[in-house]
Design an enzyme around this catalytic site. Sequence first.
Site, short mmCIF file in Angstrom:
data_model
loop_
_atom_site.label_atom_id
_atom_site.label_comp_id
_atom_site.label_asym_id
_atom_site.label_seq_id
_atom_site.Cartn_x
_atom_site.Cartn_y
_atom_site.Cartn_z
N ARG A 1 0.83 -1.22 0.00
CA ARG A 1 0.00 0.00 0.00
C ARG A 1 0.86 1.26 0.00
O ARG A 1 0.55 2.24 0.69
CB ARG A 1 -0.97 0.02 1.19
CG ARG A 1 -1.83 -1.18 1.32
CD ARG A 1 -2.80 -1.37 0.15
NE ARG A 1 -3.33 -2.71 0.16
CZ ARG A 1 -2.82 -3.70 -0.60
NH1 ARG A 1 -1.83 -3.50 -1.44
NH2 ARG A 1 -3.34 -4.90 -0.54
N SER B 1 -11.72 -0.95 3.09
CA SER B 1 -10.97 -1.49 4.24
C SER B 1 -10.36 -0.32 5.01
O SER B 1 -9.70 0.53 4.42
CB SER B 1 -9.81 -2.36 3.75
OG SER B 1 -10.30 -3.49 3.11
N GLU C 1 -5.26 2.16 6.70
CA GLU C 1 -4.96 2.24 5.27
C GLU C 1 -5.50 3.58 4.76
O GLU C 1 -4.96 4.19 3.85
CB GLU C 1 -5.66 1.07 4.55
CG GLU C 1 -5.41 1.04 3.07
CD GLU C 1 -6.23 -0.02 2.36
OE1 GLU C 1 -6.02 -1.22 2.63
OE2 GLU C 1 -7.08 0.36 1.53
N1 EPU Z 1 -12.83 -12.00 8.05
C1 EPU Z 1 -13.34 -12.27 9.31
N2 EPU Z 1 -14.19 -11.36 9.85
C2 EPU Z 1 -14.56 -10.23 9.21
C3 EPU Z 1 -14.03 -9.95 7.94
C4 EPU Z 1 -13.16 -10.87 7.37
O1 EPU Z 1 -13.04 -13.29 9.91
O2 EPU Z 1 -15.34 -9.46 9.79
C5 EPU Z 1 -11.93 -12.99 7.43
C6 EPU Z 1 -12.50 -13.54 6.13
O3 EPU Z 1 -13.33 -14.63 6.36
C7 EPU Z 1 -11.25 -13.92 5.37
C8 EPU Z 1 -10.20 -12.92 5.86
O4 EPU Z 1 -10.74 -12.32 7.02
O5 EPU Z 1 -10.82 -15.21 5.77
C9 EPU Z 1 -9.87 -11.85 4.83
O6 EPU Z 1 -11.06 -11.14 4.50
P1 EPU Z 1 -11.39 -10.66 2.99
O7 EPU Z 1 -11.33 -11.82 2.09
O8 EPU Z 1 -12.65 -9.89 3.06
O9 EPU Z 1 -10.19 -9.76 2.59
P2 EPU Z 1 -9.56 -8.49 3.26
O10 EPU Z 1 -8.11 -8.74 3.39
O11 EPU Z 1 -10.29 -8.08 4.48
C10 EPU Z 1 -8.97 -7.31 0.98
C11 EPU Z 1 -8.84 -5.87 0.62
C12 EPU Z 1 -10.18 -5.31 0.17
C13 EPU Z 1 -10.74 -6.11 -1.00
C14 EPU Z 1 -10.84 -7.57 -0.57
C15 EPU Z 1 -11.28 -8.40 -1.77
C16 EPU Z 1 -7.08 -5.08 2.13
C17 EPU Z 1 -6.74 -4.28 3.35
N3 EPU Z 1 -8.37 -5.13 1.78
O12 EPU Z 1 -9.81 -7.35 2.14
O13 EPU Z 1 -9.92 -4.00 -0.33
O14 EPU Z 1 -12.02 -5.66 -1.39
O15 EPU Z 1 -9.55 -8.05 -0.11
O16 EPU Z 1 -11.15 -9.71 -1.57
O17 EPU Z 1 -6.20 -5.63 1.50
C18 EPU Z 1 -9.93 -1.70 0.16
O18 EPU Z 1 -8.70 -1.77 0.04
O19 EPU Z 1 -10.53 -0.64 0.44
C19 EPU Z 1 -10.71 -2.92 0.00
C20 EPU Z 1 -12.02 -2.96 0.15
#
Ligand code: EPU
Length: 327
Positions: A184, A242, A313
């Site tokens: 990032r 995020s 972020e």
């Molecule tokens: N999870 C939980 N509880 C929650 C949310 C998530 O246990 O309340 C678990 C999910 O089950 C999963 C893991 O956390 O196993 C990761 O969650 P997710 O797949 O939603 O991915 P993320 O890392 O939270 C990233 C990007 C998002 C993007 C998604 C798409 C970052 C910081 N965020 O989210 O980007 O939409 O992947 O898959 O890398 C953004 O940057 O603004 C953004 C929305």
Amino acid sequence: MALSSEDRKWLQEIIPDASWFDEPMARHTTLRVGGPAEVLVRPRDIGQLRSLVTGAEQRGLPGLVVGRGSNLLVRDGGIEGMVIDLSAGFRTIGFQGPPGPGGVCRVAALAGARLAALCRFAISRGLAGIEFALGIPGSVGGAIAMNAGTAAGSMADVLEAVTVLTPAGRIRRLAARSLVFGYRKLSLPPDVVSENRSEQTLILGGSLLLQPVDARELKVRARHLVQARRAAQPLKQPSAGSFFKNPPGGQSAGQLIDAAGFKGACIGGAAVSRQHANFIVNRGQATAADILGLIGRIQQRVSARFGIRLEPEVVIVGRGLRAPKKS
Ligand code: EPU
């Protein structure tokens, strides 16, 4: 106050119909909070933008560039100086030159274009590489500046070059391989930054190398990504996507905040989404102070429980309001 009456006159001269004074930033951020910018300007073309940037540098006027305001938390006291909004005049997306070897296509996008529009442009033409960004709100400029990404990829993987405008008014095309992309983060080379006292080199856009693939398969993959995102994220409520970066070590910010018991927690109008714990949502009447209070609590508890410091972020800017005096 950074803006003098001279500065106001100058702005009205160079951008007569697109300067808004004391403009509430709540109207220009997806979190829908934030006090007024002393002035918000929407340059329409490179001539206007160059006059703005060089004039601001000479006048010592602070300037903040915004794309879609989707990764931005503005404090309630607002922003001193000038906010430059590129979302009106700088959003062209198009091919650059004929396809290269193997049909590789070079697609150029200006900074104010939506990242989602760039994804649509590529996917509808059967060009792969940028579809990871379907999960991310925001503008192309913001995505380049932050090296936006997910576990599936980041801007660094597809960018061939980044075009910048220095405060001295020079347009420079920087090969992506000469840039240092981090998690990032994008660090511009020293010769671009040193030209630039305020370290505010402005990203004008980028060119991407995309691979031709089976268009039908790509569309199916894209549809699944969008569906997964709709199911996992509170897209109907105002948020900044995020809120925290995923810390190193495997567990995502969402998992940690969830495990710390924050889903549904709120301060004033700000709440931790029940759908995805790394989304702070505005339930309607949130202030920046509500959001800052909530993220402070999250950071404290996650640090106490798991020994991990969550870093936002989202970029946090502007002045806080002074707390009202107790009588
Ligand atoms: N999870 C939980 N509880 C929650 C949310 C998530 O246990 O309340 C678990 C999910 O089950 C999963 C893991 O956390 O196993 C990761 O969650 P997710 O797949 O939603 O991915 P993320 O890392 O939270 C990233 C990007 C998002 C993007 C998604 C798409 C970052 C910081 N965020 O989210 O980007 O939409 O992947 O898959 O890398 C953004 O940057 O603004 C953004 C929305």
